[in-house]
Scaffold this active site. Structure first.
Site, short mmCIF file in Angstrom:
data_model
loop_
_atom_site.label_atom_id
_atom_site.label_comp_id
_atom_site.label_asym_id
_atom_site.label_seq_id
_atom_site.Cartn_x
_atom_site.Cartn_y
_atom_site.Cartn_z
N ASP A 43 0.85 -1.19 0.00
CA ASP A 43 0.00 0.00 0.00
C ASP A 43 0.88 1.25 0.00
O ASP A 43 1.96 1.26 0.58
CB ASP A 43 -0.91 -0.01 1.24
CG ASP A 43 -2.11 0.91 1.07
OD1 ASP A 43 -1.91 2.07 0.69
OD2 ASP A 43 -3.23 0.44 1.31
N ASP A 316 52.66 -32.28 -30.58
CA ASP A 316 53.46 -32.35 -29.36
C ASP A 316 54.73 -31.51 -29.53
O ASP A 316 55.41 -31.59 -30.56
CB ASP A 316 53.83 -33.80 -29.07
CG ASP A 316 54.47 -33.96 -27.69
OD1 ASP A 316 53.72 -34.24 -26.75
OD2 ASP A 316 55.70 -33.79 -27.58
N ILE A 317 55.02 -30.68 -28.52
CA ILE A 317 56.23 -29.86 -28.56
C ILE A 317 57.44 -30.77 -28.30
O ILE A 317 57.49 -31.49 -27.30
CB ILE A 317 56.17 -28.74 -27.50
CG1 ILE A 317 54.95 -27.85 -27.75
CG2 ILE A 317 57.46 -27.91 -27.54
CD1 ILE A 317 54.76 -26.77 -26.69
N ASN A 324 61.87 -27.13 -19.77
CA ASN A 324 61.50 -26.97 -18.36
C ASN A 324 62.69 -27.19 -17.44
O ASN A 324 62.93 -26.43 -16.49
CB ASN A 324 60.38 -27.94 -18.00
CG ASN A 324 58.99 -27.39 -18.32
OD1 ASN A 324 58.80 -26.19 -18.43
ND2 ASN A 324 58.03 -28.29 -18.47
N ASP A 333 56.01 -22.39 -19.54
CA ASP A 333 54.65 -21.85 -19.70
C ASP A 333 54.61 -20.83 -20.83
O ASP A 333 53.65 -20.79 -21.61
CB ASP A 333 54.18 -21.21 -18.39
CG ASP A 333 53.85 -22.24 -17.32
OD1 ASP A 333 53.77 -23.44 -17.66
OD2 ASP A 333 53.69 -21.85 -16.15
N GLU A 359 52.33 -30.71 -22.87
CA GLU A 359 52.78 -29.97 -24.06
C GLU A 359 52.13 -30.50 -25.33
O GLU A 359 52.61 -30.28 -26.43
CB GLU A 359 54.30 -30.07 -24.18
CG GLU A 359 54.86 -31.45 -24.51
CD GLU A 359 55.09 -32.33 -23.29
OE1 GLU A 359 55.88 -33.27 -23.39
OE2 GLU A 359 54.47 -32.07 -22.23
#
Length: 489
Positions: A43, A316-317, A324, A333, A359
């Site tokens: 209301d 595949d690398i 690494n 990375d 990889e």
């Protein structure tokens, strides 16, 4: 407790709505924040606060900002309506309440509210809500179109200011839009459209794929006022009646636009979050799960479409472990990110590239034969080999290469199994064996899989570049025989 509230609660109960009662504005605010109701009926005159003040408080609280609010009053003069709408009310109804129209109004608001709640429940993370908030508050404004049967006469909406809409379009244009990207955000159905086509045109627009999510505001001719509730039940989000008050119309349209922008923002934020769930966080490529699902869908025959062949590449690398071990995982990375970027620059828009693991990458090439897939694989191999990598933390240039195994899937030539998972596993195994062959024969190569249908030696492309050994000050090592398959490349 007043008789009016008892009667209203009884009517809502008869319509299968559960209700909570508050005897004051403060109590209403507390109940709304605690129970998060689907809708607030209030209301305009409360013992401790005016209805518009409670409305403003609800809109200012992020927890209750999107709850639909309907105010009712014995005084629905222009000033009362404008104050309530400006405070954030979705509608202002006159007492005594028209039960039929009230329920139609509630259903229309609850439809929209439930959609918003669905988005919110799916996007519970702060990411979704933050994206939606920024999109809704900083994105471009909504475009409103007046939809007419006769565009020259503006659909008989002569007393509607042209400042309230951005364009005038014909009904056929909206039913069969030629430029979906140029669709407006809100549709104003002019009086002549409703008079000539009836209210069924609302459900017709709701049934069309391109217009089903667009809010529809029906501009009702005066003689059709008793049909306002039907217009809402057929899918209109708002109903405006002749004669049109520009300021009231503007306030009502503003409410419609806000809900539309919020719903769009939540939809886009959820889409963005779902997309993130399919992405590899490092390379931003699709992740393995998405890649496998996509490949599985490609393996399932679809009689509705041509069964075109496709190729599967496993990439595949080479010597990634040495990268690494020599330069650290952060350098690794960065190599992965650059390889992903180069792969993306070569493939087509409808190809699917995913990080398969470590990889290794998975690539599907729809529509390519074995020979065409071999050419594409060669382009990919050269894109990696052609230019040395400049990697932060690595002294000098880093030479990186990839080995690629290619398997071809011809849905016509292959014997189809009922279990398409077996087909997919067999195809991946073929590509994996081809990749292993490329590794064993010197790396930096493309090797084609030997399918069950081809009784010949695998085709292995040789190149002058003998090895994928990294040339950036890597320690020398003696030649040794090819490693067994268990070796991590």
């Amino acid at each position: 407790m007043s008789l009016g509230r008892i009667v209203l609660r009884a009517k809502l109960s008869a319509a299968c709505y559960d209700s909570l009662l508050a005897v004051s504005g403060a109590a209403a605010l507390k109940l709304a924040r605690t129970f998060q109701p689907d809708l607030v009926l209030m209301d305009c005159s409360l013992p401790d606060m005016a209805g518009p003040d409670v409305c403003r408080a609800l809109r200012a609280d992020p927890q209750t900002a999107h709850i639909p609010i309907v105010l009712f009053s014995s005084d629905t003069g222009r000033e009362t309506r404008l104050e309530a709408l400006a405070a954030g009310a979705d509608d202002v109804l006159r007492k005594p309440l028209d039960e039929s129209y009230l329920l139609s109004r509630l259903r229309a608001l609850l439809r929209k509210s439930s959609t918003e709640r669905d988005y919110q429940s799916q996007g519970k993370t702060s990411l979704s809500l933050d994206l939606a908030h920024r999109k809704a508050t900083t994105g471009p404004g909504a475009r409103i179109a007046l939809v007419c049967h006769d565009t020259a006469s503006r659909g008989l909406a002569h007393d509607l200011s042209d400042r309230l809409y951005d364009q005038v379009v014909s009904l056929p244009e909206m039913l069969n839009p030629t430029r979906p990207e140029a669709l407006p955000d809100v549709l104003l159905l002019s009086p002549d459209v409703i008079e000539l086509h009836g209210l069924a045109i609302i459900s017709e627009l709701r049934s069309r794929e391109l217009t089903r999510d667009l809010p529809i505001v029906a501009l009702m001719p005066a003689p059709l006022r008793p049909l306002r509730g039907m217009a809402l039940d057929l899918g209109a989000e708002e109903v405006l009646q002749e004669p049109f008050d520009d300021l009231e119309t503007q306030l009502r349209l503003s409410s419609v636009v806000k809900r539309k922008l919020w719903a769009d923002a939540m939809r886009e934020a959820l889409s963005a979050e779902l997309d993130l769930a399919t992405r590899d966080p490092l390379t931003a490529l699709f992740n393995r799960r998405h890649g496998m699902l996509h490949l599985g869908r490609m393996m399932i025959p679809d009689d509705r479409q041509d069964r075109t062949p496709f190729a599967l590449l496993l990439i595949d690398i080479d010597n990634f472990k040495r990268i690494n071990d020599t330069f650290g995982h952060l350098a690794g990375d960065r190599v992965l990110i650059e390889v992903a970027r180069r792969l993306n620059s070569v493939i087509r828009a409808n190809d699917m590239l995913a990080r398969y693991g470590g990889e290794e990458f998975l690539l599907t090439l729809p529509g390519l034969s074995a020979s065409a897939a071999r050419k594409m694989a060669e382009r990919i191999r050269k894109s990696i080999e052609s230019e040395s990598f400049s990697v932060k933390g690595v002294p000098g240039a880093l030479r990186v290469t990839v080995s690629i195994g290619v398997a071809n899937h011809d849905p016509v030539a292959r014997v189809s199994r009922k279990d398409h998972t077996l087909d997919m596993e067999a195809l991946i195994d073929e590509a994996d064996r081809a990749l292993h062959q490329a590794k064993e024969t010197g790396r930096n190569r493309v090797s084609m899989a030997v399918t069950p249908k081809v009784a010949q030696a695998a085709c292995c492309l040789s190149h002058d570049h003998a090895s994928a050994a990294v040339s950036a000050r890597l320690p020398a090592r003696q030649h040794r025989p090819a490693a067994p398959r268990a070796t991590v490349y």
